[in-house]
Design a protein around this motif. Structure first.
Motif, PDB file in Angstrom:
ATOM      1  N   THR A 210     -26.050 -51.335  74.315  1.00 13.95           N
ATOM      2  CA  THR A 210     -27.255 -50.534  74.086  1.00 13.95           C
ATOM      3  C   THR A 210     -28.495 -51.419  73.994  1.00 13.95           C
ATOM      4  O   THR A 210     -29.578 -51.036  74.464  1.00 13.95           O
ATOM      5  CB  THR A 210     -27.098 -49.710  72.798  1.00 13.95           C
ATOM      6  N   VAL A 211     -28.390 -52.590  73.382  1.00 11.41           N
ATOM      7  CA  VAL A 211     -29.554 -53.477  73.214  1.00 11.41           C
ATOM      8  C   VAL A 211     -29.489 -54.659  74.186  1.00 11.41           C
ATOM      9  O   VAL A 211     -30.201 -55.654  73.993  1.00 11.41           O
ATOM     10  CB  VAL A 211     -29.627 -53.982  71.753  1.00 11.41           C
ATOM     11  N   TYR A 212     -28.658 -54.552  75.205  1.00 20.96           N
ATOM     12  CA  TYR A 212     -28.403 -55.684  76.103  1.00 20.96           C
ATOM     13  C   TYR A 212     -29.669 -56.144  76.811  1.00 20.96           C
ATOM     14  O   TYR A 212     -29.885 -57.353  77.000  1.00 20.96           O
ATOM     15  CB  TYR A 212     -27.347 -55.289  77.136  1.00 20.96           C
ATOM     16  N   CYS A 213     -30.506 -55.215  77.208  1.00 21.15           N
ATOM     17  CA  CYS A 213     -31.721 -55.558  77.952  1.00 21.15           C
ATOM     18  C   CYS A 213     -32.970 -55.555  77.069  1.00 21.15           C
ATOM     19  O   CYS A 213     -34.099 -55.633  77.580  1.00 21.15           O
ATOM     20  CB  CYS A 213     -31.913 -54.586  79.118  1.00 21.15           C
ATOM     21  N   ALA A 214     -32.776 -55.429  75.763  1.00 21.88           N
ATOM     22  CA  ALA A 214     -33.919 -55.472  74.849  1.00 21.88           C
ATOM     23  C   ALA A 214     -34.403 -56.907  74.690  1.00 21.88           C
ATOM     24  O   ALA A 214     -33.672 -57.863  75.011  1.00 21.88           O
ATOM     25  CB  ALA A 214     -33.506 -54.896  73.496  1.00 21.88           C
ATOM     26  N   PRO A 215     -35.623 -57.109  74.189  1.00 16.97           N
ATOM     27  CA  PRO A 215     -36.099 -58.475  73.913  1.00 16.97           C
ATOM     28  C   PRO A 215     -35.138 -59.201  72.968  1.00 16.97           C
ATOM     29  O   PRO A 215     -34.474 -58.586  72.135  1.00 16.97           O
ATOM     30  CB  PRO A 215     -37.465 -58.237  73.259  1.00 16.97           C
ATOM     31  N   THR A 216     -35.094 -60.495  73.090  1.00 15.93           N
ATOM     32  CA  THR A 216     -34.106 -61.298  72.361  1.00 15.93           C
ATOM     33  C   THR A 216     -34.155 -61.054  70.857  1.00 15.93           C
ATOM     34  O   THR A 216     -33.114 -60.859  70.202  1.00 15.93           O
ATOM     35  CB  THR A 216     -34.326 -62.789  72.646  1.00 15.93           C
ATOM     36  N   LEU A 217     -35.373 -61.070  70.276  1.00 14.95           N
ATOM     37  CA  LEU A 217     -35.500 -60.883  68.831  1.00 14.95           C
ATOM     38  C   LEU A 217     -34.968 -59.514  68.414  1.00 14.95           C
ATOM     39  O   LEU A 217     -34.229 -59.405  67.414  1.00 14.95           O
ATOM     40  CB  LEU A 217     -36.963 -61.037  68.415  1.00 14.95           C
ATOM     41  N   LEU A 223     -28.190 -56.328  66.136  1.00 16.59           N
ATOM     42  CA  LEU A 223     -26.805 -56.739  65.909  1.00 16.59           C
ATOM     43  C   LEU A 223     -26.595 -57.215  64.473  1.00 16.59           C
ATOM     44  O   LEU A 223     -25.563 -56.929  63.851  1.00 16.59           O
ATOM     45  CB  LEU A 223     -26.418 -57.839  66.895  1.00 16.59           C
ATOM     46  N   ALA A 224     -27.579 -57.942  63.914  1.00 16.06           N
ATOM     47  CA  ALA A 224     -27.457 -58.434  62.543  1.00 16.06           C
ATOM     48  C   ALA A 224     -27.457 -57.275  61.550  1.00 16.06           C
ATOM     49  O   ALA A 224     -26.661 -57.263  60.593  1.00 16.06           O
ATOM     50  CB  ALA A 224     -28.607 -59.395  62.235  1.00 16.06           C
ATOM     51  N   ILE A 225     -28.324 -56.289  61.761  1.00 24.35           N
ATOM     52  CA  ILE A 225     -28.367 -55.129  60.865  1.00 24.35           C
ATOM     53  C   ILE A 225     -27.048 -54.367  60.930  1.00 24.35           C
ATOM     54  O   ILE A 225     -26.504 -53.926  59.902  1.00 24.35           O
ATOM     55  CB  ILE A 225     -29.553 -54.215  61.226  1.00 24.35           C
ATOM     56  N   TYR A 226     -26.513 -54.222  62.135  1.00 21.43           N
ATOM     57  CA  TYR A 226     -25.238 -53.516  62.275  1.00 21.43           C
ATOM     58  C   TYR A 226     -24.115 -54.260  61.560  1.00 21.43           C
ATOM     59  O   TYR A 226     -23.288 -53.652  60.874  1.00 21.43           O
ATOM     60  CB  TYR A 226     -24.903 -53.344  63.754  1.00 21.43           C
ATOM     61  N   CYS A 227     -24.084 -55.579  61.674  1.00 23.72           N
ATOM     62  CA  CYS A 227     -23.042 -56.368  61.018  1.00 23.72           C
ATOM     63  C   CYS A 227     -23.169 -56.292  59.499  1.00 23.72           C
ATOM     64  O   CYS A 227     -22.157 -56.179  58.786  1.00 23.72           O
ATOM     65  CB  CYS A 227     -23.113 -57.818  61.481  1.00 23.72           C
ATOM     66  N   LEU A 228     -24.397 -56.340  58.983  1.00 24.46           N
ATOM     67  CA  LEU A 228     -24.591 -56.237  57.536  1.00 24.46           C
ATOM     68  C   LEU A 228     -24.167 -54.864  57.023  1.00 24.46           C
ATOM     69  O   LEU A 228     -23.529 -54.745  55.968  1.00 24.46           O
ATOM     70  CB  LEU A 228     -26.059 -56.508  57.189  1.00 24.46           C
ATOM     71  N   GLY A 229     -24.518 -53.807  57.769  1.00 25.51           N
ATOM     72  CA  GLY A 229     -24.087 -52.463  57.376  1.00 25.51           C
ATOM     73  C   GLY A 229     -22.579 -52.327  57.410  1.00 25.51           C
ATOM     74  O   GLY A 229     -21.991 -51.657  56.543  1.00 25.51           O
ATOM     75  N   SER A 230     -21.942 -52.982  58.359  1.00 24.15           N
ATOM     76  CA  SER A 230     -20.484 -52.930  58.449  1.00 24.15           C
ATOM     77  C   SER A 230     -19.836 -53.659  57.281  1.00 24.15           C
ATOM     78  O   SER A 230     -18.840 -53.194  56.708  1.00 24.15           O
ATOM     79  CB  SER A 230     -20.016 -53.548  59.770  1.00 24.15           C
ATOM     80  N   LEU A 231     -20.396 -54.813  56.890  1.00 26.90           N
ATOM     81  CA  LEU A 231     -19.863 -55.548  55.749  1.00 26.90           C
ATOM     82  C   LEU A 231     -20.031 -54.757  54.453  1.00 26.90           C
ATOM     83  O   LEU A 231     -19.154 -54.780  53.579  1.00 26.90           O
ATOM     84  CB  LEU A 231     -20.540 -56.912  55.634  1.00 26.90           C
ATOM     85  N   LEU A 232     -21.154 -54.070  54.325  1.00 27.30           N
ATOM     86  CA  LEU A 232     -21.340 -53.195  53.170  1.00 27.30           C
ATOM     87  C   LEU A 232     -20.287 -52.093  53.148  1.00 27.30           C
ATOM     88  O   LEU A 232     -19.732 -51.755  52.092  1.00 27.30           O
ATOM     89  CB  LEU A 232     -22.742 -52.583  53.202  1.00 27.30           C
ATOM     90  N   GLY A 233     -19.990 -51.540  54.320  1.00 26.05           N
ATOM     91  CA  GLY A 233     -18.948 -50.518  54.411  1.00 26.05           C
ATOM     92  C   GLY A 233     -17.580 -51.063  54.030  1.00 26.05           C
ATOM     93  O   GLY A 233     -16.796 -50.371  53.370  1.00 26.05           O
ATOM     94  N   LEU A 234     -17.285 -52.313  54.409  1.00 26.08           N
ATOM     95  CA  LEU A 234     -16.005 -52.931  54.041  1.00 26.08           C
ATOM     96  C   LEU A 234     -15.905 -53.089  52.527  1.00 26.08           C
ATOM     97  O   LEU A 234     -14.848 -52.807  51.937  1.00 26.08           O
ATOM     98  CB  LEU A 234     -15.868 -54.287  54.730  1.00 26.08           C
ATOM     99  N   TYR A 235     -16.989 -53.533  51.899  1.00 22.19           N
ATOM    100  CA  TYR A 235     -16.982 -53.692  50.441  1.00 22.19           C
ATOM    101  C   TYR A 235     -16.695 -52.357  49.758  1.00 22.19           C
ATOM    102  O   TYR A 235     -15.880 -52.276  48.830  1.00 22.19           O
ATOM    103  CB  TYR A 235     -18.332 -54.254  49.995  1.00 22.19           C
ATOM    104  N   LYS A 236     -17.343 -51.306  50.205  1.00 17.39           N
ATOM    105  CA  LYS A 236     -17.132 -49.990  49.600  1.00 17.39           C
ATOM    106  C   LYS A 236     -15.736 -49.461  49.904  1.00 17.39           C
ATOM    107  O   LYS A 236     -15.120 -48.805  49.061  1.00 17.39           O
ATOM    108  CB  LYS A 236     -18.182 -49.008  50.107  1.00 17.39           C
TER     109      LYS A 236
END
Length: 350
Positions: A210-217, A223-236
């Protein structure tokens, strides 16, 4: 000497008719022993009494079955909900077909007879074997020149497709082990870990496309926000105890995937446009299965009628299979799309 009250009527009559023989004045041709005849009559009475006792025993078994006692299969008596320990009384609408507490070998042996966890075990066990045998050969590990990125995304999808079957299979197979609640909660955490891997790591290829062609930043921030949200989900997930807590712990990555799916539908994000239906289905079907499982539908409406088949957990397992199929369709289409896309073109022309 026999008690007179215990002698059958037929024998009494024969004694009366043969009083002369008893006194030694009867016919000499009579050779049959009265005592033997009475023994035969007594044996016949004993057989009748045994038959009556057997019938009474069958009536008792039938009555106990009607009152909720489970049938005996392969030498194992299946139990009623009220007979189970508290940690296994999680669904008050599934009343019968429960396995008793068993050893490791007893739990494995339960694969070979029918009980109220058989469908749950088989749906994930068969899916696990199929995925291991077939799925690796369906993934584009080289990605048509995609290199390490395609290999990593294929690995994420493989882990996401296998993990829920592994955890759930072990959970349902050994949940009735004699180690009790402590082992049960460890198995439940293993089951939740498998779901987390599927929901989080398994969706990384879709998020990346989905973000493959988006600007690098923007791409790496998403991707970082998604990974952090996933880690929060794992903790819960590792700390959740109620059915609703276990389902809501995945809310953060689910909401982000929904946002990305909306961007793809509006052609503001990348990914194969022909995969858009499965992008929505992979989460919608999982969400529907989770809601059905938490609400105990349909057994809530028909308690005791769908104990071994077609209860909410059986339906949820089937829907999870369909959700993983949609996830596979999205992943394979997106990997092929990323291997050939030209990101210099406008998004609406991709």
């Amino acid at each position: 000497m026999r008690d007179v009250q215990s002698v059958p009527d037929t024998c009494r009559n024969m004694f009366d008719m043969s009083i002369q023989e008893v006194n030694g004045k009867g016919p000499k041709k009579r050779k049959k022993s009265l005592e033997q005849i009475c023994d035969n009559e007594g044996h016949r009475s004993e057989l009748i009494e045994d038959a009556k006792k057997e019938d009474a025993k069958k009536e008792d078994e039938s009555s106990s079955a009607k009152n909720g006692a489970g049938p005996r299969v392969e030498g194992v008596e299946l139990l009623h909900w009220r007979d189970m320990p508290q940690h296994l009384q999680f669904n008050p609408y599934v009343l019968t077909g429960y396995r008793p507490l068993q050893s490791w070998s007893g739990c494995i042996g339960s694969l070979f007879y029918f009980h109220n966890e058989t469908i749950n075990i088989l749906t994930h066990g068969v899916s696990l074997v199929f995925m291991i045998a077939v799925l690796p050969g369906l993934l584009p590990w080289s990605g048509g020149g995609g290199g390490a990125g395609a290999w990593f995304l294929s690995l994420c999808h493989l882990l996401g497709a296998l993990a829920p079957w592994c955890g759930s299979f072990l959970y349902h197979l050994f949940m009735n082990h004699t180690q009790g609640a402590s082992l049960y909660h460890r198995l439940l955490q293993l089951d939740m870990l498998g779901i987390w891997v599927s929901q989080s790591i398994g969706a990384i290829p879709m998020v990346t496309a989905t973000v493959y062609c988006a600007p690098t930043l923007l791409r790496y921030t998403a991707l970082a926000i998604y990974c952090l949200g996933s880690l929060l989900g794992l903790y819960k997930a590792m700390r959740a105890w109620s059915p609703w807590e276990r389902r809501l712990c995945f809310a953060a990555p689910f909401c982000m995937r929904l946002l990305l799916a909306g961007a793809r539908a509006a052609r503001l994000g990348g990914g194969d446009p022909h995969a858009i239906l499965h992008v929505f289905l992979q989460d919608a079907v999982s969400l529907g299965g989770g809601v059905i499982g938490a609400l105990h539908i349909p057994e809530k409406w028909f308690p005791g009628s769908v104990d071994c088949c077609l209860n909410s957990h059986n339906i949820m397992h089937v829907l999870v299979v369909l959700a993983v199929y949609s996830m596979h369709q999205v992943t394979t289409k997106d990997l092929a799309w990323m291997s050939s896309v030209d990101c210099r073109a406008p998004l609406r022309q991709l």
